[in-house]
Design an enzyme around this catalytic site. Structure first.
Site, PDB file in Angstrom:
ATOM      1  N   SER A 401       0.805  -1.221   0.000  1.00 19.47           N
ATOM      2  CA  SER A 401       0.000   0.000   0.000  1.00 19.47           C
ATOM      3  C   SER A 401       0.837   1.269   0.000  1.00 19.47           C
ATOM      4  O   SER A 401       0.348   2.321  -0.412  1.00 19.47           O
ATOM      5  CB  SER A 401      -0.941   0.005   1.217  1.00 19.47           C
ATOM      6  OG  SER A 401      -0.218  -0.129   2.421  1.00 19.47           O
ATOM      7  N   ASP A 515       4.564  -8.043   6.404  1.00 21.53           N
ATOM      8  CA  ASP A 515       5.071  -9.256   7.057  1.00 21.53           C
ATOM      9  C   ASP A 515       5.484  -8.934   8.484  1.00 21.53           C
ATOM     10  O   ASP A 515       5.160  -9.665   9.428  1.00 21.53           O
ATOM     11  CB  ASP A 515       6.269  -9.812   6.286  1.00 21.53           C
ATOM     12  CG  ASP A 515       5.933 -10.172   4.864  1.00 21.53           C
ATOM     13  OD1 ASP A 515       5.725 -11.358   4.583  1.00 21.53           O
ATOM     14  OD2 ASP A 515       5.862  -9.259   4.025  1.00 21.53           O
ATOM     15  N   HIS A 656      -0.177   5.280   6.942  1.00 21.76           N
ATOM     16  CA  HIS A 656       0.269   5.441   5.563  1.00 21.76           C
ATOM     17  C   HIS A 656       0.857   6.840   5.349  1.00 21.76           C
ATOM     18  O   HIS A 656       0.639   7.735   6.156  1.00 21.76           O
ATOM     19  CB  HIS A 656      -0.891   5.187   4.598  1.00 21.76           C
ATOM     20  CG  HIS A 656      -1.330   3.757   4.566  1.00 21.76           C
ATOM     21  ND1 HIS A 656      -2.321   3.266   5.396  1.00 21.76           N
ATOM     22  CD2 HIS A 656      -0.908   2.697   3.823  1.00 21.76           C
ATOM     23  CE1 HIS A 656      -2.493   1.966   5.162  1.00 21.76           C
ATOM     24  NE2 HIS A 656      -1.643   1.600   4.225  1.00 21.76           N
TER      25      HIS A 656
END
Length: 1115
Positions: A401, A515, A656
């Site tokens: 993203s 991850d 983000h």
């Protein structure tokens, strides 16, 4: 009339975990008003440490905004809480109403029991669910229940209706999934729900004085029952149609946005403007991941539901983000001592997140790039190491993203913009606007080549028309990027505007963050080794299938700094999204093992990426390379002037990147691309202004390992480079051309640790530049890199054993350079054994027939550690270790010449390290404690000097004892050039640290080149002419072997005997060299002491170091 009958749940809280279906009491059973309300045992079963005395209660509160639990007189509820456990008769309205009433009573009973801990006189709770209502009809029928509740409370003789404080729970739900829709459908849903509730809320507001009202939203919780097999959706469910995405981010953002919308409405509503009435929003979140929920009965347990509601009441408004969990049945929150009241919008001292977040949509982050040379190469380059920015014709990107640029253009009024992929703004692949208004890598490259293709524009997912070669997928983990790589290869082959074989392409790969966010939940799947394997798979695909490709592999982001955004309440960040998209970062508490484990995994991701690139796996052809760009490795949170985190760099989810952060990331990536290997920045200053570098005039290419090597070559023009006419049998008649194999053993110096790092780049010290090592490296050629193997290759181009590129001793790149970082003399034997094993098993090497040169340098690490264990580092033990290693080589390796190189004098290490402000003096005790920390003229320093002389004299005695001259095919030669070092001095009067790596202790590539020249000079000169010093600042020409004696010089072919008068000659030359070295010491260095404290060294330590008596030591 008294209090209306309350349906008790016998044993509910004794069983703690049995759902409502386990209760056997009839819901119609009445309890006598005179019957005493039984004391429940919840506080005995759960860790409840709340002490009412610590809450500072001084009488009943006059304001709802300072209302304490002890002020509550009664708990009541209205609304629908039926959970519809599937019994096969779900259409039976009566049974559903019974279920709802049991759950309601169970919840208010638990709440009342908790409050009784603070106020023993709290009255029995009451529930007023509607009679024979159609199931799950949201706010319908609430008004009738509210009227019944008001009537019953007014008639309750034990309740002072006007003056007692009341806790009222209004349960409502809506089976529609509209709260999972995007704006504006979600907003319309909330507004419609509020309209339906307003009549009931108005009634409570007008009729009930002194009330704290929880508006409990069960929509997200109860909607999961629609997945049960026999539950029929209502008409309302069918009318709400929107496309719902099955991703964690989508669920997290829509859930968070839904709560924000409710709080926006309630924050300024009339229900929160008085001192006697407050309305708070209490959401029941459940992490469904859009799949059927677990049928674990704990989630349906009224105890669990009640405890969740209580714990939510203990959280300030705007921070009620914790999802319902069965874990809550084991904990009860206490009111904080600094604010021991029930939270309202007013006393939470916080505004809704949407009001505090800055507007970012209009931000402009553009620059101009004035570079003198923006032209492509005169002809299309055939080597990736000669690639200019203007030669790039195609750009692409793979990742998650952050590369898809989720929310990069989000505005403050619509948090659902986080779900929008603003691919045109992406730092590595976005091509919206131009460089003067938007900094992205494609916009930078378009300054060099306006015809660049592949960049993404606008918004949309990876399949949208504007995505082009931005194949990143929101939420992708490293294992998902393989699919992206395969798609990219096909697109490159099928695109008719791309010449697949001839066009130069640039791909940026950034993965691993997702991850890492899930590492704690599955350490195997998301462990560093597995993640790096996934990255390797992606790179292998590109390596095998895409010609003319330059790959930016961006190092894993250091994510721990993001935690402060959510732990610092002043930043105004919501944790609801972080809890779901990065659970491991959210769960880990400061100072916990979990946080330490996550940090270790983060660093290991970075290290293994570096090892993968440094392995040379992707440097097998001239048209492909992978370069690790390191600017994300050490991220510091940008801050406002007042010290708070600067959230303008983030989207409203505080996770983000905003457009501003994308611009900074693009500039950092570009600058990394131009920085030479080993000098790449591992930290980017996000708070500073954006600056873009230009390619250097003398180095106009994108930096790779091979083109980053500084020009430290040498010229060697010898008339005779041929081997002997017949293979020699004696090591004393060995010409350079006769050498078939070269090897090296030792410590960090021979490894080449950090030799190509710039000042301050201590992280780069971990890189083992074996290909540039003075004694074992074979990178490039002698024209560019001066090393002993490159010199010997002038005589034998088929030389074997040299190391290339970088890597650990076990890597293929190391070959026969088996030196190990920070090795000590005691490790010498083990290295020798490994070397013999490698030579024995390598079918390219004939152990018995090939002539070998093995260079050994060991001892500096022993000197660094000697004061920490006086028994382990005596001269006697040091020589015993060296002797064991040499004895093993003599026994196992035929046809070998061993170069035994003296180690660097610790005086030199002190001079360089302690006097230069660029050196990391704060890490002296870690880097080399026993050399760097003693005070000048201290006993510790005297011991250091004494031990050093003992080591060096012991090496001379060992070599010249004749112990290794018993066979004609083996010898050991001491190369003494390192005994004394003459340092060049800069204009500031200090030693020139350009000759040293970032730690100011180990040599730089420039220094290694001088070491190689000095070693070669020693090797071709007889013993009496061997230099016992090295003048670093003096250019050393490479000598050719003597035409009359064209052999590598040994004791025997030097006609040198030991001991004898020649010993006096040897010592005299050494003493003169030492005097010459001292004459070049930087001014003032002899007099000034180090400020670093060192452990005291007892006087009796000296005899143990040297093996001499106290009396002799004093002499």
């Amino acid at each position: 009339m008294g209090l209306p009958p309350c349906i008790l749940l016998p044993g509910l809280l004794l069983l703690l975990g049995q759902g409502t279906t386990e209760v056997h009491a009839s819901p119609e059973e009445n309890t006598s008003e005179k019957e005493q309300w039984p004391m429940l045992v919840i506080l005995k079963s759960l860790p409840f440490s709340c002490n009412p005395k610590n809450l500072g209660s001084n009488g009943t509160s006059a304001s709802v905004h300072s209302l304490r639990p002890s002020d509550i007189k009664i708990v009541a509820s209205i609304g629908n809480v039926e959970t519809f456990q599937n019994s096969g008769e779900i259409s039976d309205v009566e049974k559903q109403n019974r279920t709802g009433k049991r759950v309601c009573i169970g919840m208010v009973t638990v709440l009342s029991d908790i409050i009784r801990h603070f106020n023993p006189s709290v009255l029995r709770p009451t529930c007023t669910p509607g009679k024979e209502m159609a199931p799950r009809r949201g706010a319908e029928g609430l008004l009738a229940q509210a009227e019944e509740l008001v009537r019953s409370m007014k008639e309750n003789q034990q309740l002072d209706f006007q003056n007692d404080w009341k806790l009222i729970n209004v349960f409502f739900s809506n089976s529609s999934h509209c709260h999972l829709c995007l704006f504006p459908q979600q907003q319309r849903f909330v507004q419609d729900a509020m309209i339906k509730l307003s009549e009931t809320l108005d009634y409570l507001h007008q009729k009930i004085p002194r009330a704290y009202v929880n508006l409990v939203d069960l929509s997200m919780f109860l909607e999961s029952s629609s997945w049960l097999e026999d539950t029929m959706p209502t008409q309302e469910t069918e009318t709400c149609k929107c496309q719902i995405q099955s991703t964690t981010l989508y669920e997290a953002v829509t859930q968070w946005s839904y709560q924000e919308t409710w709080e926006r409405i309630l924050f300024s509503s009339k229900y929160n403007q008085q001192e006697s009435f407050a309305l708070t929003y209490q959401p029941f979140f459940i992490k469904t991941s859009l799949s059927p929920p677990s049928k674990e009965p704990l989630l349906w347990d009224p105890t669990v539901m009640a405890l969740h509601l209580w714990n939510s009441m203990m959280e300030p408004a705007g921070r009620k983000e914790k999802p319902l969990s069965a874990v809550e049945r084991t904990s009860i929150s206490c009111p904080p001592q600094e604010s021991p009241y029930l939270f309202t919008f007013q006393n939470s001292n916080s505004q809704p997140h949407w009001q505090t977040f800055p507007e970012m949509l209009k931000q402009v982050q553009g620059v101009q790039l004035q570079c003198p040379d923006k032209n492509p190469s005169s002809t299309v380059p055939t080597s990736v190491h000669r690639l200019k920015p203007a030669d790039i014709k195609v750009i692409a990107a793979l990742g998650d993203s952050l590369t898809a640029a989720n929310g990069a253009g989000a505005g403050q009024r619509n948090p659902l913009d986080i779900l929008v992929e603003f691919r045109g703004l992406s730092w590595s692949i976005g091509g919206d606007e131009n460089l003067r208004t938007l900094v992205t890598l494609p916009n930078i490259l378009r300054e060099f080549n306006a015809k660049l293709i592949g960049y993404s524009t606008g918004t949309g997912d990876q399949n949208s028309a504007g995505a082009r070669l931005n194949r990143a997928v929101s939420g992708a983990k490293s294992g998902d990027v393989t699919t992206q790589a395969k798609e990219l290869v096909q697109m490159l082959k099928n695109d008719k505007t791309i010449n697949f074989e001839e066009d130069w392409k640039l791909v940026t790969l950034f993965t691993g963050g997702n991850d890492l966010c899930n590492y704690c939940e599955d350490p195997l799947t998301y462990g560093p080794e597995n993640v790096i394997y996934n990255v390797q798979t992606v790179l292998d695909i590109l390596h095998a299938q895409v010609p003319r490709l330059f790959v930016n592999l961006v190092s894993t982001l250091e994510i721990l700094s993001l935690k402060e955004l959510h732990s610092n309440s002043g930043a105004g960040c919501s944790s609801g999204i972080l809890r779901q998209v990065c659970p491991c970062l959210f769960k880990a508490q400061d100072g916990s093992r979990e946080l330490a484990s996550l940090s270790d995994a983060n660093r290991r991701y970075q290290k293994l990426l570096r090892d993968l690139v440094n392995s040379g796996r992707y440097d097998t052809s001239d048209d492909f390379t992978v370069v690790l760009q390191t600017f994300f490795e050490r991220v510091r949170l940008p801050r406002m002037p007042e010290g708070l985190p600067d959230i303008s760099f983030f989207t409203p989810d505080c996770f983000h990147f905003s457009r501003k952060a994308h611009a900074h990331s693009a500039s950092a990536l570009w600058n990394n691309m131009l920085e030479p290997f080993g000098q790449k920045t591992a930290y980017h200053d996000f708070q500073g202004s954006i600056t873009l570098a230009c390619p250097r005039k003398d180095r106009p290419f994108l930096s790779t390992y091979k083109n980053s090597v500084e020009p430290n070559g040498s010229i060697l023009q010898c008339n005779d480079t041929a081997p002997s006419s017949t293979k020699p049998k004696s090591v004393h008649s060995l010409k350079p051309g006769d050498i078939n194999v070269v090897a090296a053993l030792g410590d960090s110096l021979t490894v080449g640790s950090g030799l190509d790092t710039g000042p301050g780049n201590l992280l780069g010290m971990a890189t083992q530049f074996r290909g540039l090592s003075f004694s074992g490296g074979g990178d490039n050629s002698l024209d560019n890199v001066t090393t002993l193997p490159n010199i010997l290759r002038k005589f034998n181009s088929g030389l074997l054993g040299f190391s290339v590129c970088f890597g650990e001793a076990s890597s293929d790149n190391a070959f026969l350079n088996q030196a190990v970082p920070e090795a000590q003399a005691k490790d010498f034997l083990s290295q020798a054994q490994t070397l013999v094993q490698k030579m024995t098993t390598d079918n390219r090497i004939d152990l018995n027939d090939h002539w070998k040169v093995i260079t050994v340098l060991i001892g500096n690490r022993d000197i660094c550690e000697f004061c920490m264990n006086q028994q382990e580092y005596t001269a006697e033990k040091f020589l015993e270790h060296v002797r064991s290693g040499l004895d093993y080589l003599q026994a196992q390796v035929p046809r070998a010449l061993i170069n035994l190189v003296d180690f660097m004098n610790p005086d030199i290490m002190r001079q360089v390290f302690l006097e230069n402000p660029m050196c990391p003096t704060q890490q002296a005790s870690t880097l080399c404690n026993c050399v760097l920390t003693p005070k000048r003229n201290s006993l510790s320093l005297i011991a250091l000097e004494t031990l050093t002389r003992s080591y060096q004299s012991g090496l001379r005695e060992l070599v010249y004892s004749g112990r290794y001259d018993t066979r004609d095919d083996f010898t050991v030669v001491l190369q003494p050039f390192f005994q004394n070092l003459i340092l060049p001095v800069g204009q500031d009067g200090r030693p020139d640290i350009s000759y040293f790596a970032a730690d100011c202790l180990l040599p730089s590539q420039r220094f290694h080149s001088q070491l190689a020249r000095a070693l070669w000079d020693n090797m071709v000169n007889p013993l009496e002419k061997k230099a016992h010093f090295l003048n670093l600042g003096k250019e050393v020409a490479l000598p050719c072997p003597n035409q009359n004696v064209p052999f590598l010089r040994t004791i025997k072919n030097s006609n040198y005997t030991y001991p004898g008068k020649s010993v006096e000659k040897f010592c005299t030359r050494a003493e003169k060299a030492q005097q010459l070295s001292k004459a070049h010491v930087a001014p003032g260095l002899e007099q000034e002491d180090s400020d670093i404290q060192a452990p005291a060294l007892p006087a009796e330590f000296l005899p143990q170091l040297t093996g001499v008596s106290n009396s002799n030591a004093k002499k």
